[in-house]
Motif scaffolding. Structure first.
Motif, PDB file in Angstrom:
ATOM      1  N   GLN A   1       7.490  12.311   7.486  1.00  0.00           N
ATOM      2  CA  GLN A   1       5.699  12.740   6.930  1.00  0.00           C
ATOM      3  C   GLN A   1       5.574  14.261   5.615  1.00  0.00           C
ATOM      4  OE1 GLN A   1       2.975  11.022   9.322  1.00  0.00           O
ATOM      5  NE2 GLN A   1       4.583   9.975   9.477  1.00  0.00           N
ATOM      6  N   LEU A   2       4.486  13.345   4.944  1.00  0.00           N
ATOM      7  CA  LEU A   2       4.420  14.217   4.106  1.00  0.00           C
ATOM      8  C   LEU A   2       3.506  15.795   4.268  1.00  0.00           C
ATOM      9  CD1 LEU A   2       3.281  14.764   1.695  1.00  0.00           C
ATOM     10  CD2 LEU A   2       1.167  14.077   1.789  1.00  0.00           C
TER      11      LEU A   2
ATOM     12  N   ASP B   1       1.384   5.220   4.148  1.00  0.00           N
ATOM     13  CA  ASP B   1       0.074   6.664   5.211  1.00  0.00           C
ATOM     14  C   ASP B   1       0.632   7.735   4.628  1.00  0.00           C
ATOM     15  OD1 ASP B   1      -1.430   4.702   5.987  1.00  0.00           O
ATOM     16  OD2 ASP B   1      -0.837   4.530   7.854  1.00  0.00           O
ATOM     17  N   GLU B   2       1.376   7.924   5.671  1.00  0.00           N
ATOM     18  CA  GLU B   2       2.309   9.736   5.219  1.00  0.00           C
ATOM     19  C   GLU B   2       3.302   9.794   5.456  1.00  0.00           C
ATOM     20  OE1 GLU B   2       0.582  13.402   6.258  1.00  0.00           O
ATOM     21  OE2 GLU B   2      -1.940  12.834   5.625  1.00  0.00           O
TER      22      GLU B   2
ATOM     23  N   VAL C   1       7.624   8.501  -2.405  1.00  0.00           N
ATOM     24  CA  VAL C   1       7.126   7.245  -2.156  1.00  0.00           C
ATOM     25  C   VAL C   1       6.453   7.676  -0.772  1.00  0.00           C
ATOM     26  CG1 VAL C   1       6.557   4.789  -2.202  1.00  0.00           C
ATOM     27  CG2 VAL C   1       8.016   6.481  -3.980  1.00  0.00           C
ATOM     28  N   LEU C   2       5.094   6.755  -0.506  1.00  0.00           N
ATOM     29  CA  LEU C   2       4.760   7.034   1.162  1.00  0.00           C
ATOM     30  C   LEU C   2       3.841   6.254   1.425  1.00  0.00           C
ATOM     31  CD1 LEU C   2       2.878  10.593   0.605  1.00  0.00           C
ATOM     32  CD2 LEU C   2       4.633  10.175   1.558  1.00  0.00           C
TER      33      LEU C   2
ATOM     34  N   GLU D   1       0.389  -0.925  -0.151  1.00  0.00           N
ATOM     35  CA  GLU D   1      -0.021  -0.042  -0.041  1.00  0.00           C
ATOM     36  C   GLU D   1       0.656   1.364   0.347  1.00  0.00           C
ATOM     37  OE1 GLU D   1      -2.584  -1.602  -0.276  1.00  0.00           O
ATOM     38  OE2 GLU D   1      -2.779  -3.012   0.331  1.00  0.00           O
ATOM     39  N   ARG D   2       1.526   1.889  -1.076  1.00  0.00           N
ATOM     40  CA  ARG D   2       2.137   2.483  -0.931  1.00  0.00           C
ATOM     41  C   ARG D   2       1.206   4.014  -1.650  1.00  0.00           C
ATOM     42  NH1 ARG D   2       8.315   1.027  -1.236  1.00  0.00           N
ATOM     43  NH2 ARG D   2       8.383   0.024   1.561  1.00  0.00           N
ATOM     44  N   ILE D   3       1.869   5.285  -1.302  1.00  0.00           N
ATOM     45  CA  ILE D   3       1.334   6.308  -2.307  1.00  0.00           C
ATOM     46  C   ILE D   3       2.272   6.709  -3.219  1.00  0.00           C
ATOM     47  CG2 ILE D   3      -0.005   8.116  -1.713  1.00  0.00           C
ATOM     48  CD1 ILE D   3      -1.313   7.347   0.652  1.00  0.00           C
ATOM     49  N   VAL D   4       2.415   7.010  -3.996  1.00  0.00           N
ATOM     50  CA  VAL D   4       3.462   7.829  -5.001  1.00  0.00           C
ATOM     51  C   VAL D   4       2.468   8.968  -5.568  1.00  0.00           C
ATOM     52  CG1 VAL D   4       5.040   7.619  -6.776  1.00  0.00           C
ATOM     53  CG2 VAL D   4       4.294   5.362  -5.827  1.00  0.00           C
TER      54      VAL D   4
END
Lengths: 288, 161, 359, 130, 634, 126
Positions: C339-340, C28-29, C25-26, C3-6
């Motif tokens: 963190q983001l 969560d945050e 690449v996150l 589960e990675r956010i790009v």
């Protein structure tokens, strides 16, 4: 059954955007003053919204309009329910529903920034939800009714019984008003790492609707504050003004926090509320 | 249709640094600060093309920025204007002869107002925005007119979906 | 965990005054991977040395960056002067120092503002930039330009500051310092600011050194590198001591800059006190032949101008290594784990100057 | 107290009122040596071309035959090098800024200098291209 | 009476018939027809008995009782055999203890084991019967097609469909028996049958994991079974004061202190069956079973048996500290399971945790047991059953079509499978959004808890619990509604998809919302009134408002028409980088990357590893507390 | 107070580069920069190091197209300079830890500083 409740609702639906816009204007003006600036004209929020309606209709997906419209309508409905004197819990649930629609709108556009904004909005929702429910319960404990109509005409100075609840509510009010330090999902003022977060992809009239919904919301929230002081309308109005000024002040003297702190603050506020209610219920039981 | 012209009372700007030296950029930002406070005119620095009415570009645009500038310009909803800030944005300025400089924003997207100066001062930038507002207003009127014509034509044709 | 956010971060982004892009690449945050990419401001101005006479190139050097403007000109001029063996008059050296420190003040205040903005502290941004304006006014009054001064030239300076103006500046320093200290207190003591900065993206002393960090980024980790210690311009006479912190986190990087503001005010004060009378420049005769690595301490750290003349009016090569370029490797090491919400803060904590970096 | 450290500043701002320079209403602040824009006195220019050669941006060009002095305002970085270099004092650095324009401007001035007789001044000024 | 017997016996008949049906088409016909019959019968039951209050039937007792004991012994032997085969000795021990206790009960107290009436029906039973009859049989219908595809996708699994459908129908029969029994011995018998059914179905795929999870479920349920028998023994021993094994007499006995002990023990059995913490793990493990099993056993019906029994006994719990304790087990389960659900990305895990959470909430209401709360609990049972069945079946259908049941992979379902997405949307909305049922119940629960001494504890838990609920449901919804570009549509026409049960259940969800005032006034309120002499009802104005909101929701899509024509479509904001509509952008290192939008799982705060143990520990303490408190009360 | 700055330049051969850099690394030097200069036919690459303002400069002279080993294994941060060297001069550097493969600084024309670049006016917008 009288029709007075309808008057409240209709008045809210008509006047709240005007009041909300003015409040936003005053807010911006005071904020500017706190920053040593002149600030925009008082009616600037209306210009902004008017401008947004003049802009081209541009969307990422047509579906976003549906969700945003639903957001606006349900915010208006929950506010109207409130001012009609309806059940506070129902108002809160309608309010949550409205925000879920906004979040869904942000999800629907399927863009990285609005997605993150949506997640953060949900975290905020999760942060303030317990406290807002407890506030309603607190008011019930004092006034023995969940109906705004009853709470508003109470002769009991609710604030004296519920100082902790009020403080907790004031904390989450910062989240609700999207003010620093909790403006994590979208921000009116300072720049943000997630662009405009939840509203990144909304433009033109869609954004205007979000803005109007926000006005409705603010009026509703101020109404909620009023309930704590409802036994004396003059004090009530003063308290509402003072609380809002305090929010502007806090907005201006804090940095934005991370979502973790927002969540913790919201939940700790609720703990404060619980503690208050626990003492209150102990007192009530003891009094019997 | 509406002729209220809210647009010129609420121009939201988007600033992009397309290969400038920072000089103009910090002056654009300085416009927001207490001493110049462009919010007096309803100006907000949105930072998001979807919300912006005025694109302020500084710098002479290099190879990599070409696409970016075009991209954010396209993402802005109509009506919109472009203000080129500083001589680099106007012509490439002192960097005009560099191998990587396209030389002027107008080589990539249409520019409506040029603000000279190196670096352009906040006052000049304010002037530039004011000048852009008139153009913006003009464009809005044209757009509403066009939309109306289009809409009536569509209705006449009985088009659906 | 798949589960990675790009997220594409930049080049156009409201918290980035300048374009740089990061592929974030996150989880969560939390940032788990970051790949930076630059080149949005690369103009290729190093090559302009072949088209501009070496004396004219100082105008180009000034415009490498609108914030470090004066010090680029200074570094360039000192390099040429070293190659050509020019000894600059003392008054010019002092004036250069005063302007350098004014630039540092304006740069640091600007940075503080942007940093506050990155933390979502709008009022603090406004306050920092409001203070900065008084520095800019002084610069405009003494050099004719707010951000691009254009007063440094090969062989000296182009303008003098009259005694009257110097006195006025001196008088203004005390109230200015007081306001700066108020501002600094907010940065160093406010709880929300501390919450955002303390313990964030720590770079140890060894890492900072090994990664080649320079300027406040290095000094915040306890590496005492400050090129002003070599005593160029008038620094040798002013008793300069670098500001060093040891924590190595964003808070320390902020603290270094806040304290450097105080130090700069002090330096200006002393420079005004000690400034000698004399000529402003010497005549530049001949053409440079030879090479030199000229180094100057900019607000962001050590800048290196490698200049190489071949006996003609045009230099053979100017290679400019700016502090931000040296600070990019530490930045890449700093980001993962943040963190983001901290990304802009961490990126800003090295005080990136992209137009310097890419030239 | 660590929290609300900003209070003092906020209160001061409220008390002092806005610091804003009301720009369009109040003229822009300029210093005595502010570099606004370059002007030429065509009556004294002797077409030596030094300014054009010194200009680091090639903003100035001069046609000695046609007696035309041109400045591309969209290139000029107002460094003032030309002014310093002009041996006849024909160029001056004005403090005022140029207004924004909607088109690329190249200003042309016809040099009216004719030997040491009385030169007639031509009142050409900015905005030629607008 | 005939209808009751029909509902219990007919499924057994069908079950036996299905043992001999091999072909899918034929099986489909049989299942569909029997579903029609069962559904019809349960609706008939509604019409026939809805307005009659509790009706009791004296069914033959002696012979049936004996047969039941015989079957119970047989089942015990079966468990011992299976336990030996798979070396699960704990199961054997529990089965032996249980069998021994039953034998002890039968031999020692044989005289006390009679109920005046063995069967009965009241409004609550009708509601349960409707859930079993409608939802259960729809799931069975769905399962026929599902299992065919299942074996298509999993060639390694032995095809035991005949056994599968036998168990399914046997289970339906047991469920009907369970809700109609007035004799607690009978109830216990049916209880045990559901346990075994669940064991068989979880282990269907015969993989190691499935077997392990099946045994876990078995052991935990047997534990509850043992407690149940102990309660029976206690009741039989105190027959004169407590009322023995006659449910109606027990509830009416008035000797709260005496009845409380068996109530707590049976409540414990309910807790295990309803998979409240610390027994939640069996339900999660049960997710290895084919999806219809999850839907049928583990969300819509079997676990409902657990809360059914708790709600039945809530008059006993009401006002006692032991009951309060049981309620707290539910409340703690509610908040902890909801929180853990945040950290799950597997759709079935989320559904499982949400099931556990909601059962916890129902148990909380039942444990505290005031009339308003019982009202809320029954409402919760209804809404949860319909919405959860829909979600489970939907997840199964999505998994078969897209090959994944990960929520992340459901991104853009609105584009790929629009109808399915809308159904899932309705299902999820049913779980937490305002006009839908679950929220009405929560609302009622809050209003009810306020009036209970120490209800604040529950309110606090409820407040946090519903907050986290919003988070995990909304993010799932968000995945569904994301309008992804350039994605293929993988859904066929309306009638081409074998989704008839889904359409019907979706209809039921909406009908439940639209009709809930009717359901409340016709069924729940009379039941509550019958027991407590008072009942809760929502204010009429509020009901009108809810309906208004529903209407608005339906009107809103009109806005689509409003916007369709003139809007210009812009790509998503990608920081100004060159990007394609499907979110590929020009990244660093010259690579083209895809912007990925993933939900947050906040593992750091809500991870399973982080929360399960403390939650389970608290629940164990509370369960023990409930026993002690019940003992003290005696 | 004032520290004197010294600059020394040492020429190194390609094969000695890694060893020399390692020696400097061991000696506690920090990497200041890597810069390249085109000198007609060849490239001069300066590896600059510093320790307490003692400036050491390793100078490598190479033909175009000569592959250069990366020192990013020794100095992690060297990748920025090496990528830049590759993008602007076209010097192939092997084994960079973060290899942007020519996308670190994208230019309108490839390798603008290359000595082997075929003629043509380098100026634009002249």
């Amino acid at each position: 059954m009288t029709w007075t409740w309808l008057i409240g609702a209709v008045l809210f639906l008509i006047l709240a955007p005007i009041a909300g816009g003015l409040i936003a204007g005053i807010d911006r003006k005071i904020t500017a003053r706190m920053q040593g600036r002149v600030g925009p004209p008082l009616l600037q929020p209306f210009y902004d919204v008017g401008k947004l309606f003049e802009k081209e209709r541009a969307v990422v997906t047509t579906a976003q309009n549906f969700y945003v419209l639903a957001y606006l309508i349900f915010i208006a409905v929950s506010g109207a329910l409130f001012f009609a004197g309806g059940d506070l819990l129902l108002v809160i649930f309608a309010f949550t529903l409205a925000h879920v629609f906004l979040v869904l709108g942000a999800y629907a556009v399927h863009s990285p920034y609005s997605h993150i904004g949506a997640e953060r909005e949900l975290i905020q929702l999760m942060a303030y939800e317990p406290m807002i429910i407890l506030a309603a319960v607190g008011l019930y404990m004092v006034t023995n009714s969940f109906y705004v109509a009853d709470i508003a005409v109470t002769t009991v100075p609710a604030i004296l019984y519920l100082p902790g609840v009020f403080l907790g509510f004031a904390t989450i009010l910062t989240i609700k008003l999207r003010k620093s330090p909790f403006d994590i999902s979208t921000s009116h003022h300072a720049h943000q790492e997630i662009v405009k977060g939840i509203t990144t992809e909304f433009s033109g009239s869609t954004l205007a609707q979000v803005e109007i919904a926000h006005w409705y919301e603010n009026v509703f929230l101020l109404g909620f504050i009023f309930l704590f002081f409802a036994w004396n309308p003059v004090i009530g109005i003063i308290a509402v003004v003072v609380t809002y000024l305090a929010e502007i002040f806090v907005d201006n003297v804090t940095a934005r926090v991370r979502w973790q702190a927002a969540l913790k603050s919201g939940w700790l506020a609720a703990v404060l509320g619980i503690a208050n209610l626990a003492i209150l219920s102990y007192m009530m039981l003891g009094g019997v | 249709m509406s002729t209220m012209a809210f647009l010129k009372r609420s121009p939201w700007i988007l600033h992009y640094d397309a290969s400038s030296c920072n000089g103009c950029d910090i002056e654009v930002l300085a416009c927001l600060t207490p001493l110049y406070d462009v919010e007096r005119f309803g100006i907000i620095n949105t930072g998001n093309p979807k919300h912006a009415d005025i694109l302020m570009i500084t710098g002479g645009i290099n190879e990599q920025n070409r696409e970016v500038v075009r991209n954010i310009y396209e993402q802005m909803p109509e009506p919109k204007v472009v203000v080129a800030i500083g001589v680099c944005a106007a012509s490439g300025g002192i960097f005009r002869e560099c191998y990587n400089i396209v030389g002027g924003v107008d080589k990539v997207i249409p520019v409506d107002v040029y603000v000279p100066g190196c670096a352009a001062r906040p006052e000049m930038i304010i002037d530039g925005v004011v000048k852009a507002l008139a153009i913006l207003e003009e464009r809005r009127e044209k757009m509403t007119g066009a939309a109306q014509t289009k809409e009536s034509a569509r209705q006449a044709a009985g088009e659906s979906t | 965990m798949p589960e990675r956010i790009v997220v594409p971060f930049g080049p156009q982004h409201p918290v980035l005054p300048e374009p740089i892009h990061l592929d974030l690449v996150l989880e969560d945050e939390t940032v788990v991977d970051v790949v930076p990419s630059i080149g949005y401001i690369h103009r290729g101005l190093e090559q302009l040395v072949q088209k501009r006479e070496f004396t004219e190139y100082v105008y180009v050097a000034e415009r490498i960056c609108g914030i470090c403007s004066f010090m680029h000109a200074l570094c360039y001029s000192q390099g040429i002067e070293h190659i050509m063996g020019i000894e600059v008059p003392d008054r010019a050296k002092y004036l250069r120092t005063i302007w350098s420190e004014c630039s540092r003040l304006h740069s640091h205040l600007l940075w503080l503002g942007l940093f506050a903005d990155g933390m979502g502290f709008e009022n603090l941004f406004m306050r920092s930039w409001q203070l900065r304006e008084s520095v800019l006014d002084t610069l405009e009054d003494t050099t004719g330009g707010r951000v691009i001064q254009g007063t440094c030239k090969v062989g000296g300076v182009r303008r003098d500051i009259g005694q009257e103006k110097l006195d006025e500046m001196h008088r203004a320093l005390d109230p200015f310092e007081e306001e700066c200290r108020d501002l600094g207190d907010i940065f160093l003591n406010d709880d929300t600011v501390k919450y955002r900065l303390q313990g964030l993206s720590v770079i140890s002393k060894d890492d900072a050194y090994a990664l080649g960090a320079v300027g406040p980024t290095a000094r915040a980790s306890g590496v005492p590198v400050d090129h002003r210690e070599t005593g160029y311009a008038a620094y040798g006479d002013l008793g300069f001591k670098p500001v060093v912190e040891t924590a190595g986190d964003c808070y320390a990087r902020c603290a270094v800059r806040v304290k450097e503001i105080y130090a700069s005010i002090d330096l200006i004060r002393r420079a005004i006190d000690q400034i000698p009378e004399g000529a402003l420049d010497v005549k530049v005769k001949g053409t440079p032949d030879g090479e030199y690595f000229s180094r100057v301490e900019q607000p962001r750290g050590e800048v290196v101008h490698y200049l190489r003349g071949n006996g003609t009016k045009h230099l053979a090569r100017a290679r400019i290594r700016t502090p931000t370029l040296a600070n990019i490797p530490p930045l890449v090491k700093m980001l993962p784990g943040a963190q983001l919400a901290d990304v802009p803060v961490v990126v800003l904590s090295i005080d990136p100057c992209i137009s310097c970096t890419e030239r | 107290m660590g929290i609300f450290q900003m209070t003092k500043t906020v209160l001061r701002n409220l008390a002092r009122g806005p610091a804003t320079r009301q720009y369009p209403a109040v003229p822009a602040r300029t210093g005595p040596i502010t570099r606004g824009h370059v002007t030429i006195d065509p009556a004294t220019c002797r077409s030596c071309g030094l300014c054009s050669r010194r200009c680091p941006c090639v903003a100035i060009s001069i046609d000695k035959e046609a007696k035309v002095w041109e400045i591309d305002r969209m290139r000029c970085i107002a460094c003032g090098d030309c002014v310093e270099g002009c041996p006849f004092g024909s160029l001056t650095m004005e403090q005022a800024y140029l207004p924004p324009v909607v088109e690329h401007v190249v200003e042309r001035y016809t040099i009216t200098y004719v030997k040491p007789e009385r030169p007639a001044k031509k009142p050409a000024e900015e905005g030629a291209g607008a | 009476m005939q209808t009751l017997l029909f509902l219990i016996l007919f499924p057994i008949l069908v079950a036996c018939l299905l043992l001999f049906v091999k072909r899918t088409a034929l099986r489909y016909a049989v299942v569909a027809l029997s579903a029609l019959a069962i559904g019809g019968a349960s609706i008939y039951l509604l019409i026939r008995y809805a307005f009659e209050g509790a009706v009791y039937f004296a069914a033959p007792s002696e012979a049936v009782g004996l047969a039941m004991v015989a079957i119970e012994m047989g089942l015990a032997l079966f468990i011992i055999y299976m336990g030996a085969k798979f070396r699960n000795y704990l199961a054997i021990v529990l089965a032996v203890i249980q069998a021994a206790l039953v034998v002890y009960l039968e031999t020692t107290f044989s005289g006390n084991l009679h109920a005046v009436n063995n069967l009965f029906i009241d409004q609550f039973s009708i509601i349960m019967a409707l859930i079993i009859g409608l939802i259960g049989s729809l799931i069975a219908v769905y399962a026929v097609r599902y299992m065919e595809t299942y074996h298509h996708h999993h060639p390694e699994v032995r095809d035991r469909q005949r056994m599968f459908f036998f168990v399914i129908f046997a289970f339906l029969a047991a469920m009907f028996g369970l809700v109609f029994s007035n004799n607690l011995m009978w109830l216990f018998f049916f209880w045990e049958v559901t346990t075994i059914s669940s064991f068989l179905l979880i282990g269907y795929s015969e993989t190691e994991e499935a077997t392990r999870n099946a045994f876990r479920a078995l052991v935990m349920n047997l534990l509850g079974g043992v407690a149940f028998v102990v309660a029976l023994v206690f009741l039989a021993a105190t027959e004169t004061t407590s009322g023995g094994v006659d449910l109606a007499r027990v509830l009416a006995s008035g000797e709260t202190a005496v009845v409380l002990i068996p109530a707590v023990l049976i409540g414990f059995a309910g807790i295990t069956k309803a998979a409240l913490m610390p027994f939640s793990s069996w339900l999660l493990g049960a997710m290895v079973a084919p999806t219809p099993v999850s839907a049928l056993l583990h969300s819509s019906t079997m676990v409902k048996a657990g809360v059914y029994i708790l709600v039945r006994f809530s008059p006993v719990f009401a006002g006692t500290f032991a009951g309060f304790s049981v309620g707290l087990v539910g409340a703690v389960t509610f908040v902890v399971a909801s929180a853990i659900a945040i950290s799950q990305s597997d759709a079935k895990s989320v559904l499982a945790y949400s099931t556990i959470a909601n059962l916890g909430l129902i148990a909380a209401c039942a444990g505290v047991g005031t009339y308003m709360l019982v009202w809320a609990a029954i409402l919760l049972i209804i809404f949860h059953a319909v919405a959860k069945a829909l979600l489970f079946l939907g997840t199964g259908a999505i998994e078969h079509r897209t090959g994944s049941r990960n929520i992340e992979d459901m991104e853009g379902l609105i584009v790929r499978m629009p109808r399915m997405a809308v159904m899932m949307f309705i299902g999820i909305a049913g779980m937490f959004l305002a006009p839908f049922g679950m929220l009405i119940s929560k609302w009622a629960a809050i209003e009810a808890f306020v009036q209970v001494p120490f209800g604040l504890v529950f309110i606090a838990i409820l407040a946090y619990g519903s907050a986290v609920t919003v988070f995990f449901w909304a993010k799932w919804m968000g995945k569904l509604v994301a309008v992804t570009r350039n994605r293929e549509r993988v859904e066929k026409g309306f009638f081409e998809e074998p989704w008839a049960p889904l359409y019907i259940i979706t209809g039921l969800v909406i009908a439940a919302v639209a009709l809930f005032p009717v359901i409340s006034s016709a069924l729940i309120e009379p039941y509550v009134l019958g027991i407590y002499g008072a009942t809760a009802r929502l204010g009429e104005a509020n009901v009108a408002i809810m309906l208004l909101m529903m209407a608005l929701l339906l009107i809103l899509p009109v806005s689509f028409l409003l916007f369709k024509r003139t809007a210009r479509h812009l790509p998503a904001y990608m920081g100004g980088r060159t990007a394609t509509p499907d979110l590929h952008f020009a990244g660093s290192l010259g690579l083209t990357r895809e912007a990925q939008t993933r939900n947050y799982y906040l593992n750091e705060y809500f991870g399973e590893a982080k929360l399960f143990r403390p939650g389970a520990a608290v629940c164990i303490v509370l369960i023990l507390a409930s026993w002690i408190l019940a003992g003290v009360a005696l | 107070m004032t520290v004197n700055e010294e600059q020394t330049t040492i020429s190194v051969a390609l094969e000695d580069l890694t060893r020399e850099v390692e020696a400097l690394h061991a000696g506690g030097y920090r990497l200041v920069q890597i810069g390249c200069t085109g000198t007609g036919e060849t490239y001069e690459i300066n590896y600059s190091f510093d320790k307490d303002y003692q400036y050491r400069n390793l100078r490598l002279t190479v033909e175009p197209e000569t592959e250069i080993p990366s020192i990013s294994g020794i100095y992690w941060g060297a990748f920025v300079y090496e990528n830049e060297m590759h993008d602007l001069f076209g010097i192939p550097v092997t084994g960079i830890n973060i290899d942007f493969k020519g996308t670190f600084i994208r230019t309108a024309e490839k390798y603008p500083f290359s000595v082997t670049r075929s003629g043509g006016d380098r100026c634009r917008n002249a």
